[in-house]
Design a protein around this motif. Structure first.
Motif, PDB file in Angstrom:
ATOM      1  N   GLN A 133      19.872  31.455  12.740  1.00 37.72           N
ATOM      2  CA  GLN A 133      19.933  30.873  11.413  1.00 37.72           C
ATOM      3  C   GLN A 133      20.936  31.683  10.598  1.00 37.72           C
ATOM      4  O   GLN A 133      21.070  32.890  10.774  1.00 37.72           O
ATOM      5  CB  GLN A 133      18.560  30.849  10.736  1.00 37.72           C
ATOM      6  CG  GLN A 133      17.872  32.212  10.592  1.00 37.72           C
ATOM      7  CD  GLN A 133      16.946  32.507  11.744  1.00 37.72           C
ATOM      8  OE1 GLN A 133      17.290  32.256  12.900  1.00 37.72           O
ATOM      9  NE2 GLN A 133      15.769  33.054  11.452  1.00 37.72           N
ATOM     10  N   GLY A 176      22.449  27.839  12.389  1.00 43.69           N
ATOM     11  CA  GLY A 176      21.184  27.139  12.192  1.00 43.69           C
ATOM     12  C   GLY A 176      20.614  27.422  10.817  1.00 43.69           C
ATOM     13  O   GLY A 176      21.145  28.242  10.067  1.00 43.69           O
ATOM     14  N   ASP A 201      25.673  18.218  10.188  1.00 38.67           N
ATOM     15  CA  ASP A 201      24.491  18.712  10.887  1.00 38.67           C
ATOM     16  C   ASP A 201      24.482  18.329  12.364  1.00 38.67           C
ATOM     17  O   ASP A 201      23.456  18.428  13.030  1.00 38.67           O
ATOM     18  CB  ASP A 201      23.205  18.234  10.202  1.00 38.67           C
ATOM     19  CG  ASP A 201      23.100  16.716  10.110  1.00 38.67           C
ATOM     20  OD1 ASP A 201      23.924  16.022  10.729  1.00 38.67           O
ATOM     21  OD2 ASP A 201      22.193  16.228   9.409  1.00 38.67           O
ATOM     22  N   LYS A 202      25.635  17.899  12.864  1.00 41.43           N
ATOM     23  CA  LYS A 202      25.796  17.609  14.290  1.00 41.43           C
ATOM     24  C   LYS A 202      27.114  18.222  14.762  1.00 41.43           C
ATOM     25  O   LYS A 202      28.123  18.167  14.055  1.00 41.43           O
ATOM     26  CB  LYS A 202      25.809  16.099  14.557  1.00 41.43           C
ATOM     27  CG  LYS A 202      24.522  15.379  14.184  1.00 41.43           C
ATOM     28  CD  LYS A 202      24.640  13.898  14.474  1.00 41.43           C
ATOM     29  CE  LYS A 202      23.349  13.158  14.128  1.00 41.43           C
ATOM     30  NZ  LYS A 202      23.047  13.215  12.686  1.00 41.43           N
ATOM     31  N   ALA A 220      20.355  23.288  13.426  1.00 42.85           N
ATOM     32  CA  ALA A 220      19.011  23.491  13.968  1.00 42.85           C
ATOM     33  C   ALA A 220      18.084  23.923  12.838  1.00 42.85           C
ATOM     34  O   ALA A 220      18.541  24.366  11.781  1.00 42.85           O
ATOM     35  CB  ALA A 220      19.018  24.545  15.067  1.00 42.85           C
ATOM     36  N   ASP A 221      16.792  23.793  13.073  1.00 43.27           N
ATOM     37  CA  ASP A 221      15.809  24.159  12.057  1.00 43.27           C
ATOM     38  C   ASP A 221      15.854  25.654  11.767  1.00 43.27           C
ATOM     39  O   ASP A 221      15.826  26.078  10.609  1.00 43.27           O
ATOM     40  CB  ASP A 221      14.411  23.755  12.523  1.00 43.27           C
ATOM     41  CG  ASP A 221      13.406  23.748  11.388  1.00 43.27           C
ATOM     42  OD1 ASP A 221      13.765  23.295  10.282  1.00 43.27           O
ATOM     43  OD2 ASP A 221      12.263  24.193  11.598  1.00 43.27           O
ATOM     44  N   LEU A 224      19.837  28.146  16.867  1.00 40.77           N
ATOM     45  CA  LEU A 224      20.259  27.086  17.769  1.00 40.77           C
ATOM     46  C   LEU A 224      19.459  27.165  19.073  1.00 40.77           C
ATOM     47  O   LEU A 224      18.887  28.209  19.394  1.00 40.77           O
ATOM     48  CB  LEU A 224      21.754  27.218  18.075  1.00 40.77           C
ATOM     49  CG  LEU A 224      22.708  27.216  16.883  1.00 40.77           C
ATOM     50  CD1 LEU A 224      24.149  27.267  17.379  1.00 40.77           C
ATOM     51  CD2 LEU A 224      22.496  26.008  15.990  1.00 40.77           C
ATOM     52  N   PRO A 225      19.392  26.083  19.857  1.00 39.37           N
ATOM     53  CA  PRO A 225      18.753  26.166  21.175  1.00 39.37           C
ATOM     54  C   PRO A 225      19.469  27.189  22.051  1.00 39.37           C
ATOM     55  O   PRO A 225      20.622  27.536  21.807  1.00 39.37           O
ATOM     56  CB  PRO A 225      18.926  24.749  21.734  1.00 39.37           C
ATOM     57  CG  PRO A 225      19.153  23.871  20.538  1.00 39.37           C
ATOM     58  CD  PRO A 225      19.883  24.733  19.548  1.00 39.37           C
ATOM     59  N   ASP A 230      21.553  23.956  25.338  1.00 38.27           N
ATOM     60  CA  ASP A 230      22.368  23.359  24.276  1.00 38.27           C
ATOM     61  C   ASP A 230      23.675  22.820  24.866  1.00 38.27           C
ATOM     62  O   ASP A 230      23.930  22.930  26.062  1.00 38.27           O
ATOM     63  CB  ASP A 230      22.667  24.416  23.206  1.00 38.27           C
ATOM     64  CG  ASP A 230      22.897  23.809  21.828  1.00 38.27           C
ATOM     65  OD1 ASP A 230      22.924  22.570  21.712  1.00 38.27           O
ATOM     66  OD2 ASP A 230      23.057  24.590  20.877  1.00 38.27           O
TER      67      ASP A 230
END
Length: 447
Positions: A133, A176, A201-202, A220-221, A224-225, A230
């Motif tokens: 994040q 993120g 956001d993509k 991502a919330d 990131l994954p 990902d």
């Protein structure tokens, strides 16, 4: 030592002109890359992971190619010898040692000027690209000032509220963080859009960001994954677009963080760690290509600390065998989530791993499933964690990988540099020295 930052409202005008290239005017760009948690064993492991088994030679990596020195990582004395990411990032961003948990403040919790802020006061463009994040410890230590790294909402708020000459400190911010920027009490995305920011956001929409306008991208919330789960090269992709947006008639400072090498280390997950290193490798190659076209650029890569105490070769066996990791298409966490939801056949389990498990390994996984399914009160995340631990143990045994801790260690970390002023970062140095050298480079580019 740099003076404490007493005000964030500095009287420097920010230009938005994009007329020529940096090479045309001789402006010096500085790109700081932090591979969170990447101690020397990670770069060694990645070299063997990338080795071509068809040749007699162990091929070197981009990390070997530009290795120039090492850095110590210890925090202020009050926190002992083992640093956390916040204290180390504060040292790397300000040139001042602080306590574990500190975000851009000294041991007395007073704000310190960061290299990114200093660049902004001197009319340089600034950018931050991370896989965590965007208000996590490392990026926050370049952009914010807070007594605790845990104050995520307050740190995110400061990104919007604290300005330099009435301008937000960053021109590009990618990573993120929906959870912290789109909240019930405050929508920071909308506030930044009202201040002229583009927002995506993509990943696919990064190409739509226009040069000449500041940009925010959150994907991502929280973080990131995993790189294993990902889009391939997600950090390299974000970095490439950030360079496109920052490359202009003014010099720029950019922070890039491969955040999740550290997360893999905390999780004792060698598969996730090596794919995060591969993502970092791809990113460094993007930067290498940029420097080739813009020789006025300096790239510095180091770690804030090492995480996990990873060891290659365990149990008295003179072996380390990362081959099966090349076959994996999913992270252990992803596989564990699938196995925590339902019983699968042996064939389906092998399909998730993308290699054939032994009868003993299958038995261990099924036994762990039975154990967690039998406990109806066990939280779903604890079920995932228990099965994930079993999966990681299988991979550790197969690869002969060992771990000494789920935390950080106090070892020195590599310093890797290329570009115009790479030689400045050669030799053994303290992490605070890296910041001091960057301050000097920023000042010299204005002369």
């Amino acid at each position: 030592m740099r003076k404490l930052l007493t005000t964030l409202c500095l009287s420097v005008s920010i230009s938005s002109a994009y007329a020529t290239t940096n090479q045309d005017i001789g402006a010096d760009n500085i790109i700081m890359v932090v591979a969170d948690g990447m101690g020397p064993t990670y770069t060694t492991a990645y070299r063997y992971f990338q080795d071509n088994p068809e040749t007699n030679k162990v091929e070197t990596t981009i990390f070997d190619k530009y290795l120039v020195g090492t850095s110590s990582t210890y925090p202020a004395k009050m926190s002992g010898y083992v640093t956390d990411s916040a204290a180390s990032a504060t040292a790397l961003s300000t040139g001042v040692k602080s306590y574990n948990g500190a975000i851009g403040v000294d041991v007395n919790k007073k704000p310190l000027l960061t290299v990114l802020e200093h660049a902004k006061t001197l009319n340089m463009k600034t950018g931050v690209v991370v896989t965590s994040q965007v208000n996590h410890a490392t990026p926050a230590s370049y952009l914010a000032h807070n007594e605790s790294r845990k104050n995520y909402d307050a740190i995110a708020n400061s990104y919007v509220d604290e300005k330099i000459n009435n301008n937000v400190k960053f021109d590009v911010l990618l990573g993120g963080g929906w959870k912290y920027f789109i909240r019930e009490d405050r929508n920071l995305v909308e506030e930044l859009q009202q201040q002229g920011f583009q927002y995506v956001d993509k990943y696919d929409d990064l190409a739509n960001l226009r040069v000449g306008k500041p940009a925010l991208g959150l994907f991502a919330d929280v973080g990131l994954p995993w790189a294993l789960d990902d889009e391939k090269g997600r950090l390299a992709n974000m970095t490439s677009h950030a360079l496109r947006l920052l490359d202009n008639d003014k010099p720029f400072f950019m922070l890039v963080e491969a955040s999740q090498v550290d997360w893999a280390g905390h999780s004792n997950d060698i598969a996730a760690a090596l794919l995060e290193m591969a993502d970092l490798d791809a990113t460094m190659q993007v930067l290498e290509q940029f420097v080739a076209k813009n020789p006025n650029t300096t790239v510095i890569l180091t770690a804030d600390h090492s995480t996990g105490g990873v060891t290659l070769g365990v149990n008295g066996d003179y072996l380390w065998k990362p081959e099966i990791i090349h076959r994996m298409k999913h992270s252990p966490n992803f596989i564990a989530k699938q196995l925590s939801e339902e019983k699968l056949s042996k064939a389906k389990v092998n399909e998730l791993f993308n290699f054939e498990l032994t009868e003993e390994e299958i038995k261990a996984i099924f036994s762990k499933q039975d154990e967690v399914f039998a406990d109806s009160e066990l939280a779903s995340w604890k079920k995932v964690r228990a099965i994930e631990k079993e999966i990681k143990e299988i991979i550790d045994v197969r690869t002969y990988t060992g771990w000494t801790t789920s935390g950080h260690t106090a070892v020195d970390v590599p310093v890797i540099a290329f570009g115009k002023h790479a030689a400045v970062f050669a030799g053994n140095q303290d992490n605070t020295d890296i910041a001091k050298k960057i301050f000097n480079l920023i000042d010299s580019t204005q002369q």
